[in-house]
Design a protein around this motif. Structure first.
Motif, PDB file in Angstrom:
ATOM      1  N   CYS A  50       0.777  -1.184   0.037  1.00 41.94           N
ATOM      2  CA  CYS A  50      -0.114  -0.002  -0.160  1.00 41.94           C
ATOM      3  C   CYS A  50       0.854   1.308   0.102  1.00 41.94           C
ATOM      4  O   CYS A  50       2.221   1.248   0.169  1.00 41.94           O
ATOM      5  CB  CYS A  50      -0.889   0.021   1.381  1.00 41.94           C
ATOM      6  SG  CYS A  50      -2.067  -1.350   1.461  1.00 41.94           S
TER       7      CYS A  50
ATOM      8  N   CYS B 214      -3.528  -0.233  -2.694  1.00 49.09           N
ATOM      9  CA  CYS B 214      -4.339   0.569  -2.086  1.00 49.09           C
ATOM     10  C   CYS B 214      -3.541   1.906  -1.679  1.00 49.09           C
ATOM     11  O   CYS B 214      -2.547   1.843  -1.297  1.00 49.09           O
ATOM     12  CB  CYS B 214      -4.557  -0.186  -0.663  1.00 49.09           C
ATOM     13  SG  CYS B 214      -5.571   1.023   0.604  1.00 49.09           S
ATOM     14  N   TYR B 215      -4.277   3.073  -1.811  1.00 50.43           N
ATOM     15  CA  TYR B 215      -3.707   4.342  -1.214  1.00 50.43           C
ATOM     16  C   TYR B 215      -4.075   4.805  -0.042  1.00 50.43           C
ATOM     17  O   TYR B 215      -5.450   5.065  -0.182  1.00 50.43           O
ATOM     18  CB  TYR B 215      -3.867   5.422  -2.565  1.00 50.43           C
ATOM     19  CG  TYR B 215      -3.437   6.695  -2.263  1.00 50.43           C
ATOM     20  CD1 TYR B 215      -2.711   7.186  -1.098  1.00 50.43           C
ATOM     21  CD2 TYR B 215      -4.299   7.980  -2.937  1.00 50.43           C
ATOM     22  CE1 TYR B 215      -2.087   8.361  -1.016  1.00 50.43           C
ATOM     23  CE2 TYR B 215      -3.958   9.360  -2.516  1.00 50.43           C
ATOM     24  CZ  TYR B 215      -2.965   9.503  -1.710  1.00 50.43           C
ATOM     25  OH  TYR B 215      -2.652  10.709  -1.457  1.00 50.43           O
TER      26      TYR B 215
ATOM     27  N   LEU C 220       3.297  -1.779   3.862  1.00 46.64           N
ATOM     28  CA  LEU C 220       2.605  -0.529   3.469  1.00 46.64           C
ATOM     29  C   LEU C 220       3.852   0.624   3.124  1.00 46.64           C
ATOM     30  O   LEU C 220       4.449   0.787   3.995  1.00 46.64           O
ATOM     31  CB  LEU C 220       1.874  -0.119   4.795  1.00 46.64           C
ATOM     32  CG  LEU C 220       1.195   1.045   4.606  1.00 46.64           C
ATOM     33  CD1 LEU C 220      -0.068   0.835   3.711  1.00 46.64           C
ATOM     34  CD2 LEU C 220       0.661   1.456   5.940  1.00 46.64           C
TER      35      LEU C 220
END
Lengths: 300, 300, 300, 300
Positions: free
Chosen positions: A74, A102-103, A281
């Motif tokens: 992410c 995913c942001y 992440l």
């Protein structure tokens, strides 16, 4: 020279950004011990490669909080992308969608949330929140991000007080100019203070306050900034959906452990049993950033 | 200045080679962490000298795969010697024969196999293979090297995908010019890609494919690039004749362990019991190279 | 600038000595790993100070091989003092006597033994021997030093072959000019080779040869250069009077342990039980030298 | 440039102070190994932050030897403040009172004790004593500081002999000019020696002498400079009120442990059980100074 690795991008950026912007992006808190530990800890990670396996086709997809992404990666919440690129968070949103990852959009985004959503419809996004002392402002903002299609609420817990970033003090950085206060539900009044007092964050928030956030939204709630086994256990007990083991890139409290050191392994072990997905992440701010939020565990 | 150690040769070479050639020879993959670990791990090796023993006569001969060599040292497979010396692998072959040691000739040799064999008849040589996606080409090449008198087949297993060598990308190295494609049984057609796509390597090769190679040749088969105890145990189970514990000089997958670290000791202990000879397999490319293939165990 | 510590003397010497002499004195074998380890190991030693004890009077005297010295410190055997000071070993002998400590005179002294003894009558001295292939020359030399009043015979065991000192090779040091060959009982004939072949040392000497030396002299015999527990145990078994745990200042075989590392502690523990005095044997050549022969245990 | 951290103040001071003053303040004993260890050990301390606790109000007050201070921080005894600031210890006394912390005034203060007390009436102060060979002078000085309202007597035990500070030797520092000898109850006669012999310190003082000091004063007695578990246990046995675990900032005996290393942890564990308050005792001399007296335990 082609840009072939993060270090090349760092050199490229250092030449082009103003000193105060570079220092804001690159600098850690206090003596930068934790920021430097992050880079060193990242370099110490070693892979144990297994060979003679068919890797002609590789599938890295995973499901996170019910949504599929193309790889367990992410983009971490980082503020003020407009400092480095005119299009700011809009570019980031499009890149994340293109990569199928995913942001996690920062509350301190320098583009409006509507623009971020509008530029990359269909992309998976979470929203990161610093808790404001005024409860109603938090409520309005959470309801807004839910209605805009963000899929999870990431509450940062490691900023009861803004980190002591010496370079910013020396440079007297004033970031309000790039911060779109309307997104925060805040009036500009009373915000003429320099950066490190830029936005009030509630220092009184407690574990018991989590139920109020849970009552406000159907979004999964993820706590960002957990570094001890005790807090990880409390997170499980309070029914959050995930935690992000992070030291805020060494930008918040200096002299806290880097990933993989000083008991952080214990945190990860506990969470591997309680939360079922481990993932990376990451962001693009700097090499240190990569380690900043090295591992996230989210409840499936 | 006389050249009295490897470092002197390194400095000598750096002055005389082009930047792209130097970078190709000296550079590791990605951030060069494993390449640098190799040098550091080599420097950490300590000898425990025993004294008051008669060393007026010393005999370092050993037998490897049935052939006697003058010392437990081989020349590791390295490609493209013509980049550094006009005579290329022909010089290497003559030097190995003069020293009475084994020369593991790379599939990416820049001299023809006939020339290598012809320049040093009687020298002990093994052949190193990257598996080509076209099975027939592998078969033809293996039969050729067997007929040319090579005494073992070394299959490299750690290159399902070519390492990410940043310097080569930046330099846009194109090595085909020095590669004699006819030896690979390959047509030049479809090979105008830059270095890192220079020669197709089969990413689908599996443990189960080893029996096909074993059916092709009476040469002993040795796997090069094993780094885990699990793979070492599989090698024993699949009846190979030896393995070479190697991280490809840190030029292939970065962030893998160096010899003596991160469980590699476990691999060596298992193999000391299953394969009966330990030896040093070394080359002359650079100091890092020495460690690249530090220890080989071969079934007697 | 006053000279207040060894580093100051090092800087002072480096300015005044020729490059080849400086390199000979300061240089270690091969990559100087052990020499550098010596300096690092010495810096890692930590004292545990006890306070509130009466230290108004301090007595550091000990008895070593039956002779009293003012402190548990000796001057280690080092050759060729005339390279650094015109008066050479004669100055060293006078300094040792003035300090009331033992001077272990090197067989490679650049002053004659008669001059060394004559300049400081009454000083306590031991003699260090490299074993010559011609047994009779050893016998003549040992009988000479015994008659000159030396009180112990130190046999160096860690030089079956002279260390590979790269700087000397590059500098082509030729030390015969300062070596008084008559003291070695050697003719100058056949000694026109460069430094590292300067004096033949017997590579065949074994534990069983020690009894021959013990039959030659009533002097206590001490072995210098022991680094393993196995050899220490053999020394006890062969009835020598002491051993010097030493890596030859990192000037002999590179990549051997420094004091306090890699099992050397084991050697020291064994010897503390078998030989009853521990002491520091030191010289003035350089900081590395201090560690070179850090601890000696001698049978009382 | 604003001064935002200790390092900034260090740079600021280095530019403004004479070399001999800077060396005196910054320099450690001998090779400065312990001084450098102090800085390194301080950087290795890691915090384990717990989050989601209400920190809107924070109370750091503690009671030390019966007196309340605003935070568990004291100013360590350091001499000769006038070297760095005209007002010397008077400024320090006012700053300590303003911060509500305890100022441990050094016997080598460069202001008179009356001036120090007079400039900040009501501030909490302890007095640090080097024991003079003349018992009566000690008695007079202790009675004076008790009457001036100092609340504890800190006896330094780690200076039976002044540390070997090479820079001072090289600089030939002569500190008498700033030392007000009348405060020490000493005549100036016989004190024209250079710094390191500046004031006689009794090298014969023993554990048994403590009862004499205890008979002289009702002030609590604290021993400064304890580094071993054995001495900590003796301190408990001799009924002192506290100890300060300190290596004198690495300025006294070099090659002793830094806080947190080489058994110092054992000392702290013992004391945590015997003395009931742990605190940080710090000064402003340099970064090394912070670690100099890292932890103090005082009997409640």
């Amino acid at each position: 020279m082609p840009l072939v690795c993060l270090t090349d991008f760092q050199d490229h950026a250092r030449e082009r950004l103003s000193k105060s912007t570079w220092d804001f992006i690159e600098g850690g808190a206090d003596a930068c011990l934790t920021r430097d530990d992050n880079v060193a800890a990242f370099k110490k990670i070693r892979l144990r490669p297994r060979y003679l396996k068919d890797v002609s086709k590789v599938d890295t997809r995973i499901t996170i909080q019910g949504e599929e992404i193309s790889a367990p990666i992410c983009i971490a919440p980082m503020g003020f992308h407009c400092l480095a690129w005119p299009d700011g968070e809009m570019s980031t949103a499009r890149a994340a969608r293109a990569a199928g990852i995913c942001y996690v959009t920062s509350m301190y985004a320098s583009c409006s949330l509507e623009d971020i959503v509008g530029t990359a419809p269909g992309g998976l996004r979470w929203f990161q929140l610093y808790v404001h002392p005024n409860r109603q402002l938090n409520k309005q903002l959470i309801q807004k991000v839910e209605s805009l299609g963000f899929k999870a609420l990431v509450i940062t817990v490691d900023v009861p007080k803004i980190g002591n970033r010496r370079h910013n003090m020396a440079n007297q950085v004033d970031l309000q100019k790039t911060l779109l206060l309307k997104d925060l539900g805040l009036s500009a009044k009373g915000n003429s203070m320099p950066y490190f007092q830029m936005s009030p964050i509630d220092p009184s928030i407690c574990w018991d306050d989590l139920s109020w956030f849970q009552s406000l939204t159907r979004l999964p709630i993820i706590l960002k900034g957990i570094l001890t086994k005790e807090d990880a256990e409390l997170a499980v007990k309070h029914n959050v959906h995930g935690i992000i083991v992070s030291n805020h890139g060494g930008r918040q409290l200096d002299e806290v452990p880097a990933s993989g050191e000083h008991g952080v392994e214990e945190v990860l072990n506990i969470l591997k049993n309680e939360f079922h997905t481990s993932m990376t992440l990451t962001g693009c701010r700097s090499v240190a950033e990569i380690n900043r939020d090295l591992i996230q565990f989210s409840r499936l």
